[in-house]
Design a protein around this motif. Structure first.
Motif, PDB file in Angstrom:
ATOM      1  N   UNK A 415     -12.534   5.084  14.511  1.00 15.57           N
ATOM      2  CA  UNK A 415     -13.209   4.697  13.270  1.00 15.57           C
ATOM      3  C   UNK A 415     -12.442   5.212  12.055  1.00 15.57           C
ATOM      4  N   UNK A 416     -12.590   4.538  10.921  1.00 13.73           N
ATOM      5  CA  UNK A 416     -11.883   4.988   9.709  1.00 13.73           C
ATOM      6  C   UNK A 416     -12.416   6.316   9.197  1.00 13.73           C
ATOM      7  N   UNK A 417     -11.622   6.978   8.387  1.00 16.47           N
ATOM      8  CA  UNK A 417     -12.043   8.230   7.779  1.00 16.47           C
ATOM      9  C   UNK A 417     -13.246   7.989   6.854  1.00 16.47           C
ATOM     10  N   UNK A 418     -14.052   9.023   6.707  1.00 15.80           N
ATOM     11  CA  UNK A 418     -15.223   8.989   5.817  1.00 15.80           C
ATOM     12  C   UNK A 418     -16.294   8.017   6.282  1.00 15.80           C
ATOM     13  N   UNK A 419     -16.322   7.729   7.588  1.00 13.01           N
ATOM     14  CA  UNK A 419     -17.348   6.814   8.110  1.00 13.01           C
ATOM     15  C   UNK A 419     -18.566   7.550   8.661  1.00 13.01           C
ATOM     16  N   UNK A 420     -18.526   8.896   8.649  1.00 15.08           N
ATOM     17  CA  UNK A 420     -19.676   9.687   9.118  1.00 15.08           C
ATOM     18  C   UNK A 420     -19.824  10.892   8.205  1.00 15.08           C
ATOM     19  N   UNK A 421     -20.879  10.857   7.386  1.00  7.78           N
ATOM     20  CA  UNK A 421     -21.038  11.881   6.339  1.00  7.78           C
ATOM     21  C   UNK A 421     -22.481  12.391   6.261  1.00  7.78           C
ATOM     22  N   UNK A 422     -23.028  12.898   7.353  1.00 10.16           N
ATOM     23  CA  UNK A 422     -24.435  13.330   7.311  1.00 10.16           C
ATOM     24  C   UNK A 422     -24.691  14.509   6.391  1.00 10.16           C
TER      25      UNK A 422
END
Length: 486
Positions: A415-422
């Motif tokens: 997945x691309x960077x910054x795609x998971x930012x909880x």
């Protein structure tokens, strides 16, 4: 008659001025020539959100889905306030990481003169935030978080005691996880010992008792006027209680020599660059403000999903039991690192039920997007729609499906960077993210190691969210059937 005529003319004049000001405000993006969602009079693009008819994350998801791929960002309005909604993950990465120096502000309301506890990392901006962040970075190291783990594990044993009274009964999961997280906040953020935390729990649920969205909105829009009018974000009795507790506990811990490290108050006061007591009290309140609601919601959502997916629950329980056996039943940093699938379950919960549906930034400098004609002007409010990104089918296929395998290492790397930012990330990400994850994992271990959960007649399916809150929370308490299972 003449008096009535003058009053009528004055009213009409005031309405005309008001109408003109609204039209000017809602014409900002058109004047800038920026692609934007056409606003409704007064409500902008969040009609239904203020009244609680739909959640803010749904309004943002609609805009995101409509405009993604057409531009790196799109303009929209929260009532009369213009915002930038970021659509491109490369731009998200620039804002959070590579060009974070242009976006060091959140633009939240803080009145440290009238409300000393609002001088916390979440609410402060500018030089005050930079100084406080630099000093706090010394506190939130991996080593310090590991030192606090034994106390966290000790607090989690209350879960087992509470569950022991509920075998094969309907359990209010929201109350169960709430009691655990309140104990953690009371003990580790405010330094309260083993005493009953009932009063702390009471004020933890009441400090926003007088909250009114329109007042908060005006405070954000006109902070100087709000300070002149002595606007208070939180209930004064609650603020007095939290400040008194933090200050008294700081004094108490200094009277004790060589006590074991158990609280953030100790970490802050023993730092090389120690804060003043009032500043430390504000950081303790910041823990409560930023963490308690999201942590409660996340643990509740996690058990809800595992109850609906028994095969995943059994897999997590097996991993917890086997890993505990390998580590002699001790909850250690190495034990938590070995909980690979359980952590995947937690991350998938944070993806599907993102507690913070958006991240807020304000441009402190003009930012020209590299290789484009797009410019984010100084002072623009920037919103990163984390919940919409986490539910983007191009990033997470079948986004409504609960699938912890999305967080296997190979899948994450695809997945691309910054795609998971909880928890956000970068310079203004959650500084306590490591501890929050540790708190959630320890709580999940205590909940699952000896008990199993299933839906019951009182379980709400599908999940309904509380539209009256900006942060994600269930509309009603989560209730499940629980049974002891060795």
């Amino acid at each position: 008659m003449e008096l009535m005529h003058r009053a009528l003319l004055t009213a009409l004049g005031a309405l005309s001025v008001f109408y003109a000001l609204v039209k000017i405000s809602l014409g900002y993006w058109k004047r800038r020539g920026i692609l934007h969602e056409k606003p409704k009079f007064l409500w902008g693009n969040i009609k239904g959100v203020v009244g609680g008819k739909r959640h803010a994350q749904d309004a943002l998801l609609d805009i995101y889905a409509t405009y993604k791929g057409r531009a790196p960002f799109v303009g929209f309005y929260a009532c009369l306030k213009p915002f930038i909604l970021v659509l491109d993950l490369k731009l998200v990465h620039q804002i959070i990481f590579t060009d974070a120096g242009h976006f060091t502000s959140r633009g939240l309301y803080s009145n440290s003169g009238g409300e000393p506890l609002s001088a916390n990392l979440l609410q402060l901006d500018g030089n005050k935030w930079r100084t406080l962040h630099a000093k706090s970075a010394e506190v939130f190291t991996t080593t310090n978080m590991q030192k606090l783990l034994p106390r966290l594990a000790q607090i989690s044993t209350r879960i087992q005691s509470d569950l022991g009274k509920m075998d094969q009964q309907t359990c209010n999961i929201s109350e169960l996880v709430g009691a655990y997280n309140v104990d953690v906040m009371a003990s580790m953020a405010f330094g309260l010992g083993g005493q009953d935390h009932q009063e702390f729990a009471k004020w933890s649920s009441r400090y926003w008792a007088n909250f009114k969205l329109w007042q908060a909105y005006l405070a954000l829009e006109f902070p100087l006027i709000a300070q002149l009018l002595r606007y208070k974000s939180y209930a004064e009795p609650a603020m007095a209680y939290f400040q008194k507790v933090a200050l008294s506990q700081l004094q108490e811990q200094r009277r004790k020599d060589r006590q074991p490290l158990q609280t953030f108050l100790q970490l802050y006061s023993n730092a090389d660059q120690p804060l003043g007591d009032a500043e430390i009290a504000a950081q303790a309140f910041g823990f409560l403000l930023a963490g308690l609601g999201p942590l409660n919601a996340t643990l509740g959502f996690c058990l809800y999903e595992l109850a609906r997916h028994p095969e995943l629950q059994d897999r997590a329980r097996r991993e917890i039991k086997k890993t505990l056996d390998r580590h002699g039943g001790q909850v250690t940093p190495e034990f938590l690192r070995d909980l690979r699938f359980t952590k995947q379950v937690l991350n998938e919960t944070l993806r599907l039920h993102t507690p913070h549906p958006f991240l807020l930034r304000r441009a402190t400098k003009e930012f020209e997007l590299p290789g484009s004609v797009f410019v984010i002007a100084r002072g623009n409010n920037v919103l990163i729609p984390t919940a919409a990104i986490h539910r983007d089918p191009e990033i997470y296929p079948e986004p409504e499906r609960f699938d912890p395998d999305r967080f296997e290492e190979e899948a994450k790397l695809s997945r691309p960077q910054a795609s998971f930012l909880p928890f956000g990330d970068g310079l203004r990400g959650c500084i306590a993210a490591r501890f929050a994850e540790q708190q959630l994992l320890v709580g999940l271990v205590a909940l699952l190691k000896e008990h199993r959960y299933a839906p019951c007649a009182e379980t709400t399916v599908p999940m309904a969210y509380d539209n009256r809150r900006l942060l994600l929370a269930p509309k009603s308490d989560i209730k499940l059937s629980v049974e002891w299972k060795d």
